[in-house]
Design an enzyme around this catalytic site. Structure first.
Site, PDB file in Angstrom:
ATOM      1  N   CYS A 179       0.869  -1.181   0.000  1.00 15.37           N
ATOM      2  CA  CYS A 179       0.000   0.000   0.000  1.00 15.37           C
ATOM      3  C   CYS A 179       0.902   1.225   0.000  1.00 15.37           C
ATOM      4  O   CYS A 179       2.105   1.117  -0.248  1.00 15.37           O
ATOM      5  CB  CYS A 179      -0.956  -0.008   1.193  1.00 15.37           C
ATOM      6  SG  CYS A 179      -0.150  -0.042   2.804  1.00 15.37           S
ATOM      7  N   THR A 180       0.359   2.393   0.280  1.00 18.62           N
ATOM      8  CA  THR A 180       1.142   3.633   0.160  1.00 18.62           C
ATOM      9  C   THR A 180       2.302   3.685   1.137  1.00 18.62           C
ATOM     10  O   THR A 180       3.447   3.916   0.748  1.00 18.62           O
ATOM     11  CB  THR A 180       0.233   4.861   0.370  1.00 18.62           C
ATOM     12  OG1 THR A 180      -0.879   4.774  -0.515  1.00 18.62           O
ATOM     13  CG2 THR A 180       1.004   6.147   0.106  1.00 18.62           C
TER      14      THR A 180
END
Length: 312
Positions: A179-180
């Protein structure tokens, strides 16, 4: 040298009296002149803050000096100007909204996927027995994702648990989540392990750290971020643009929020369609009387937006 920095971080660590902590932490951030957005929950911290290098260094030192948050991993970006306008620090039920609040099922401090450093992740992504799983929302992976990554049709991370059955066919594979910044993977990988997936890994520090330490190789497009920048470049090795304009289909790296505040849809939109539609996602949205003025960026501070006031 750029004058400002933006810090992205999280830490799963129990906070007693978390609501009071949020009020006190807001006051502390303001005393340093920081701007940003921090979520405080009983389970920990999740934040992005921005300010001068000196203020950011003071903030990181103070957070790490607290034994509860000593393990916090800060992702640091040098920026031309602060990435927010105001400082918000709010208490919520979770630091990332998943709806998974049973610590007997999901507790990242007890069980989560094996953390892979960027170089380790990079070595594994092309292996035959590996599935690369993007646990982010549609508007994020539409802007950019790892080559050959499996994406999920979800509007919010809280929909991730509903996708477990769809993923069941990969139980015997090595599942590499990303994810980020890593925070969503902590809960996503824990849930996968709970449901019997054999080998679950997660990219430590997320896409942002991968860009800094591995050059972002094989990450296609840009990475969506939750501040005024909206999207950042990650790949300096083999960059590509994969996102297409929501309106005309033209390849574009630009992400905006619809200028109609009652819509506020996150979309990719080319400059030509942006000008024609005044920053809106559709002709219908252009007629909304509350339509915000489009300045070419497509980013708007949400108004009205409640701000915590430190208790006296």
């Amino acid at each position: 040298m750029k004058k400002f920095q933006t810090l992205l971080y999280y830490c799963y660590s129990h906070i007693a009296g978390a609501e009071q902590f949020a009020d006190d932490h807001l006051k502390f951030c303001k005393s340093l002149g920081l701007v940003g957005r921090i979520i405080v929950a009983d389970e920990g911290l999740n934040g992005t803050v921005s300010g001068t290098q000196e203020a950011c260094e003071a903030y990181m030192a103070a957070v790490k000096a607290d034994e509860r948050f000593a393990k916090t991993d800060f992702k640091i970006d040098d920026v031309e100007e602060p990435s927010f306008i105001k400082m918000h620090c709010r208490y919520k039920a979770e630091i990332v909204h998943s709806g998974l609040r049973d610590p007997n099922i999901i507790d990242p401090n007890r069980q989560t996927g094996k953390h892979l450093e960027p170089a380790e992740f990079q070595k594994m992504i092309d292996q035959d027995d590996v599935v690369i799983l993007d646990v982010r929302s549609n508007y994020e992976h539409n802007l950019g994702k790892f080559k050959n990554a499996l994406t999920l049709d979800i509007e919010n991370f809280r929909e991730f648990p509903d996708k477990i059955n769809e993923l069941a066919k990969y139980k015997d594979k090595k599942v590499l989540t990303y994810c980020t910044g890593g925070i969503k993977c902590e809960k996503a990988s824990a849930l996968l392990l709970h449901h019997g997936f054999n080998e679950v890994y997660q990219l430590h520090g997320g896409i942002i750290k991968y860009g800094k330490e591995a050059g972002g190789e094989d990450f296609e497009g840009k990475c969506y971020v939750f501040d005024n920048r909206i999207a950042v470049d990650v790949n300096t090795v083999n960059p590509t643009v994969v996102s297409k304009c929501f309106n005309c289909g033209k390849t574009t790296p630009k992400m905006i929020n619809c200028a109609n505040p009652e819509c506020n849809e996150h979309i990719t939109q080319c400059d030509e369609c942006g000008e024609e539609l005044q920053g809106c996602c559709s002709v219908a949205c252009t007629s909304n009387p509350r339509k915000r003025k489009y300045d070419g960026t497509g980013y708007y501070v949400k108004v009205p937006q409640p701000v915590n006031v430190a208790k006296k």
